[in-house]
Scaffold this motif. Sequence first.
Motif, PDB file in Angstrom:
ATOM      1  N   ASP A 119      77.120  44.822  35.804  1.00  0.00           N
ATOM      2  CA  ASP A 119      76.547  46.157  35.995  1.00  0.00           C
ATOM      3  C   ASP A 119      75.155  46.253  35.381  1.00  0.00           C
ATOM      4  O   ASP A 119      74.259  46.899  35.945  1.00  0.00           O
ATOM      5  CB  ASP A 119      77.462  47.220  35.383  1.00  0.00           C
ATOM      6  N   LEU A 120      74.959  45.632  34.214  1.00  0.00           N
ATOM      7  CA  LEU A 120      73.649  45.646  33.565  1.00  0.00           C
ATOM      8  C   LEU A 120      72.623  44.914  34.423  1.00  0.00           C
ATOM      9  O   LEU A 120      71.504  45.404  34.637  1.00  0.00           O
ATOM     10  CB  LEU A 120      73.731  45.012  32.183  1.00  0.00           C
ATOM     11  N   VAL A 121      72.984  43.748  34.917  1.00  0.00           N
ATOM     12  CA  VAL A 121      72.064  42.961  35.745  1.00  0.00           C
ATOM     13  C   VAL A 121      71.728  43.714  37.031  1.00  0.00           C
ATOM     14  O   VAL A 121      70.574  43.715  37.486  1.00  0.00           O
ATOM     15  CB  VAL A 121      72.663  41.577  36.047  1.00  0.00           C
ATOM     16  N   ALA A 122      72.713  44.376  37.620  1.00  0.00           N
ATOM     17  CA  ALA A 122      72.471  45.155  38.837  1.00  0.00           C
ATOM     18  C   ALA A 122      71.509  46.306  38.561  1.00  0.00           C
ATOM     19  O   ALA A 122      70.621  46.597  39.373  1.00  0.00           O
ATOM     20  CB  ALA A 122      73.786  45.686  39.395  1.00  0.00           C
ATOM     21  N   ALA A 123      71.669  46.966  37.414  1.00  0.00           N
ATOM     22  CA  ALA A 123      70.764  48.057  37.055  1.00  0.00           C
ATOM     23  C   ALA A 123      69.337  47.552  36.875  1.00  0.00           C
ATOM     24  O   ALA A 123      68.374  48.190  37.319  1.00  0.00           O
ATOM     25  CB  ALA A 123      71.250  48.744  35.778  1.00  0.00           C
ATOM     26  N   ARG A 124      69.192  46.420  36.238  1.00  0.00           N
ATOM     27  CA  ARG A 124      67.862  45.842  36.045  1.00  0.00           C
ATOM     28  C   ARG A 124      67.220  45.496  37.382  1.00  0.00           C
ATOM     29  O   ARG A 124      66.028  45.734  37.598  1.00  0.00           O
ATOM     30  CB  ARG A 124      67.952  44.614  35.145  1.00  0.00           C
ATOM     31  N   ALA A 125      68.013  44.933  38.306  1.00  0.00           N
ATOM     32  CA  ALA A 125      67.480  44.577  39.623  1.00  0.00           C
ATOM     33  C   ALA A 125      67.063  45.803  40.414  1.00  0.00           C
ATOM     34  O   ALA A 125      66.116  45.749  41.207  1.00  0.00           O
ATOM     35  CB  ALA A 125      68.520  43.779  40.405  1.00  0.00           C
ATOM     36  N   ALA A 126      67.746  46.921  40.198  1.00  0.00           N
ATOM     37  CA  ALA A 126      67.444  48.166  40.916  1.00  0.00           C
ATOM     38  C   ALA A 126      66.382  49.001  40.216  1.00  0.00           C
ATOM     39  O   ALA A 126      66.104  50.122  40.631  1.00  0.00           O
ATOM     40  CB  ALA A 126      68.719  48.985  41.082  1.00  0.00           C
ATOM     41  N   ARG A 127      65.780  48.488  39.159  1.00  0.00           N
ATOM     42  CA  ARG A 127      64.781  49.214  38.362  1.00  0.00           C
ATOM     43  C   ARG A 127      65.355  50.511  37.812  1.00  0.00           C
ATOM     44  O   ARG A 127      64.680  51.554  37.760  1.00  0.00           O
ATOM     45  CB  ARG A 127      63.508  49.494  39.186  1.00  0.00           C
ATOM     46  N   VAL A 167      71.796  49.781  19.949  1.00  0.00           N
ATOM     47  CA  VAL A 167      71.395  50.170  21.291  1.00  0.00           C
ATOM     48  C   VAL A 167      70.297  49.223  21.765  1.00  0.00           C
ATOM     49  O   VAL A 167      69.235  49.132  21.142  1.00  0.00           O
ATOM     50  CB  VAL A 167      70.886  51.622  21.329  1.00  0.00           C
ATOM     51  N   ALA A 168      70.583  48.519  22.856  1.00  0.00           N
ATOM     52  CA  ALA A 168      69.586  47.630  23.462  1.00  0.00           C
ATOM     53  C   ALA A 168      68.997  48.330  24.680  1.00  0.00           C
ATOM     54  O   ALA A 168      69.727  48.695  25.604  1.00  0.00           O
ATOM     55  CB  ALA A 168      70.224  46.302  23.862  1.00  0.00           C
ATOM     56  N   VAL A 169      67.694  48.512  24.670  1.00  0.00           N
ATOM     57  CA  VAL A 169      67.010  49.181  25.766  1.00  0.00           C
ATOM     58  C   VAL A 169      66.676  48.153  26.850  1.00  0.00           C
ATOM     59  O   VAL A 169      66.058  47.125  26.575  1.00  0.00           O
ATOM     60  CB  VAL A 169      65.727  49.860  25.270  1.00  0.00           C
ATOM     61  N   HIS A 170      67.100  48.452  28.064  1.00  0.00           N
ATOM     62  CA  HIS A 170      66.783  47.600  29.218  1.00  0.00           C
ATOM     63  C   HIS A 170      66.007  48.445  30.226  1.00  0.00           C
ATOM     64  O   HIS A 170      66.575  49.003  31.167  1.00  0.00           O
ATOM     65  CB  HIS A 170      68.054  47.033  29.839  1.00  0.00           C
ATOM     66  N   ASN A 171      64.723  48.555  29.982  1.00  0.00           N
ATOM     67  CA  ASN A 171      63.845  49.263  30.901  1.00  0.00           C
ATOM     68  C   ASN A 171      63.281  48.288  31.924  1.00  0.00           C
ATOM     69  O   ASN A 171      62.997  47.127  31.592  1.00  0.00           O
ATOM     70  CB  ASN A 171      62.676  49.898  30.151  1.00  0.00           C
ATOM     71  N   PRO A 172      63.076  48.747  33.163  1.00  0.00           N
ATOM     72  CA  PRO A 172      62.375  47.882  34.119  1.00  0.00           C
ATOM     73  C   PRO A 172      60.932  47.702  33.696  1.00  0.00           C
ATOM     74  O   PRO A 172      60.401  48.496  32.905  1.00  0.00           O
ATOM     75  CB  PRO A 172      62.486  48.650  35.438  1.00  0.00           C
ATOM     76  N   PRO A 173      60.262  46.672  34.206  1.00  0.00           N
ATOM     77  CA  PRO A 173      58.853  46.482  33.854  1.00  0.00           C
ATOM     78  C   PRO A 173      58.032  47.698  34.259  1.00  0.00           C
ATOM     79  O   PRO A 173      58.300  48.356  35.262  1.00  0.00           O
ATOM     80  CB  PRO A 173      58.441  45.251  34.681  1.00  0.00           C
ATOM     81  N   LEU A 174      57.032  47.991  33.474  1.00  0.00           N
ATOM     82  CA  LEU A 174      56.086  49.031  33.843  1.00  0.00           C
ATOM     83  C   LEU A 174      55.304  48.600  35.079  1.00  0.00           C
ATOM     84  O   LEU A 174      55.008  47.411  35.254  1.00  0.00           O
ATOM     85  CB  LEU A 174      55.112  49.297  32.697  1.00  0.00           C
ATOM     86  N   GLU A 229      55.781  54.483  49.759  1.00  0.00           N
ATOM     87  CA  GLU A 229      57.155  54.582  50.250  1.00  0.00           C
ATOM     88  C   GLU A 229      57.829  53.215  50.228  1.00  0.00           C
ATOM     89  O   GLU A 229      59.003  53.087  49.872  1.00  0.00           O
ATOM     90  CB  GLU A 229      57.176  55.156  51.668  1.00  0.00           C
ATOM     91  N   LYS A 230      57.078  52.171  50.595  1.00  0.00           N
ATOM     92  CA  LYS A 230      57.615  50.808  50.536  1.00  0.00           C
ATOM     93  C   LYS A 230      57.908  50.392  49.100  1.00  0.00           C
ATOM     94  O   LYS A 230      58.928  49.765  48.821  1.00  0.00           O
ATOM     95  CB  LYS A 230      56.628  49.818  51.163  1.00  0.00           C
ATOM     96  N   LEU A 231      57.009  50.734  48.199  1.00  0.00           N
ATOM     97  CA  LEU A 231      57.152  50.309  46.803  1.00  0.00           C
ATOM     98  C   LEU A 231      58.245  51.085  46.079  1.00  0.00           C
ATOM     99  O   LEU A 231      58.952  50.538  45.242  1.00  0.00           O
ATOM    100  CB  LEU A 231      55.824  50.492  46.067  1.00  0.00           C
ATOM    101  N   GLY A 232      58.367  52.371  46.396  1.00  0.00           N
ATOM    102  CA  GLY A 232      59.272  53.232  45.642  1.00  0.00           C
ATOM    103  C   GLY A 232      58.590  53.716  44.374  1.00  0.00           C
ATOM    104  O   GLY A 232      57.792  53.002  43.763  1.00  0.00           O
ATOM    105  N   LEU A 233      58.888  54.940  43.985  1.00  0.00           N
ATOM    106  CA  LEU A 233      58.287  55.547  42.796  1.00  0.00           C
ATOM    107  C   LEU A 233      59.390  55.920  41.826  1.00  0.00           C
ATOM    108  O   LEU A 233      60.389  56.528  42.216  1.00  0.00           O
ATOM    109  CB  LEU A 233      57.488  56.794  43.181  1.00  0.00           C
ATOM    110  N   ASP A 234      59.233  55.551  40.549  1.00  0.00           N
ATOM    111  CA  ASP A 234      60.262  55.835  39.565  1.00  0.00           C
ATOM    112  C   ASP A 234      59.642  56.160  38.218  1.00  0.00           C
ATOM    113  O   ASP A 234      58.413  56.249  38.088  1.00  0.00           O
ATOM    114  CB  ASP A 234      61.260  54.668  39.457  1.00  0.00           C
TER     115      ASP A 234
END
Length: 326
Positions: A119-127, A167-174, A229-234
Amino acid sequence: MQNITPFEHAPETALDWHRAGIGAALATVVQTWGSAPRRTGSQLVVSGEGQIEGSVSGGCVEGAVVSEALEALQDGQHRLLEFGVSDADAFAVGLACGGTIKVLVEPVGSALPGNLLEDLVAARAARTPMAYEVNLATGARRLTCADYADRMRMDRSGLEEDGETFVAVHNPPLRLICVGAVHITQALVPMARIAGYDPVIIDPRTAFASSERFPDETLMDDWPDEAVEKLGLDTRTALVLLTHDPKLDDPALQAALAADVFYIGALGSKKTHAARVARMQEAGFTEDRIARIHGPIGLDIGAASPAEIAVSILSEMTAVLRGKQP
């Protein structure tokens, strides 16, 4: 490619090794004192065959951690290790003085459930920003994206005040999206990359967005609204509008105002920005949404040259990201 150190691939590697049947243990720095060589949250993954990826100390204590990880894979129990890094060892990895680090070792599939790691790896892949919480005393573990807002904003893994909850923070890359392949962009992109951003440059004008002007950078010649739209905004995305042309800037701006990007900046004078605000009001955006636009872009440091303007933009982005509203 993203090159920021905190976003390493130890979880992905651990999952790969676990699925391959060779075993994997994750070692994570949970606390530091003094000039410890690696920041809290840094990870090392060890396979059952002794392969390693990542680092918890820059080489000072890796050997001992690997030995403990192999034992943990045998007994299936997590363990908390504490090491003092001597001045001599610290100097060898580029520090002036030593320190102390505390390392959590978790064998995957037993102490650290395989489905939790998946689940953690999936979250990281989905940003998807995610926090991994573990009680060092009981071993209770969970993932959460709804808690620890300050830690997530500051990219700060660590122990809570109870001294037991890590608590380990797993943020997607900026990510930095620049609309407009102009002179300021040429200065801003390398600065942003050093600061840990993954830059993308959008400009349908091929004379501007050329590999000669931006070697080894990601260029998109789509219209900006199509590109974003292709890139996605988060929430880990910054958008800067640098073309001075409403036909290019406004479609991307409207997409950003409708999303949850952490920073929106737009180049132009106060008069230009007032006209921009009026257009966004006509487009139906509320005052609160429009107030998210930083315009004129950048901190007021008296910047004149493209490089100085780039410094002011990156400074303002950092201030907003870290909750220090300029």
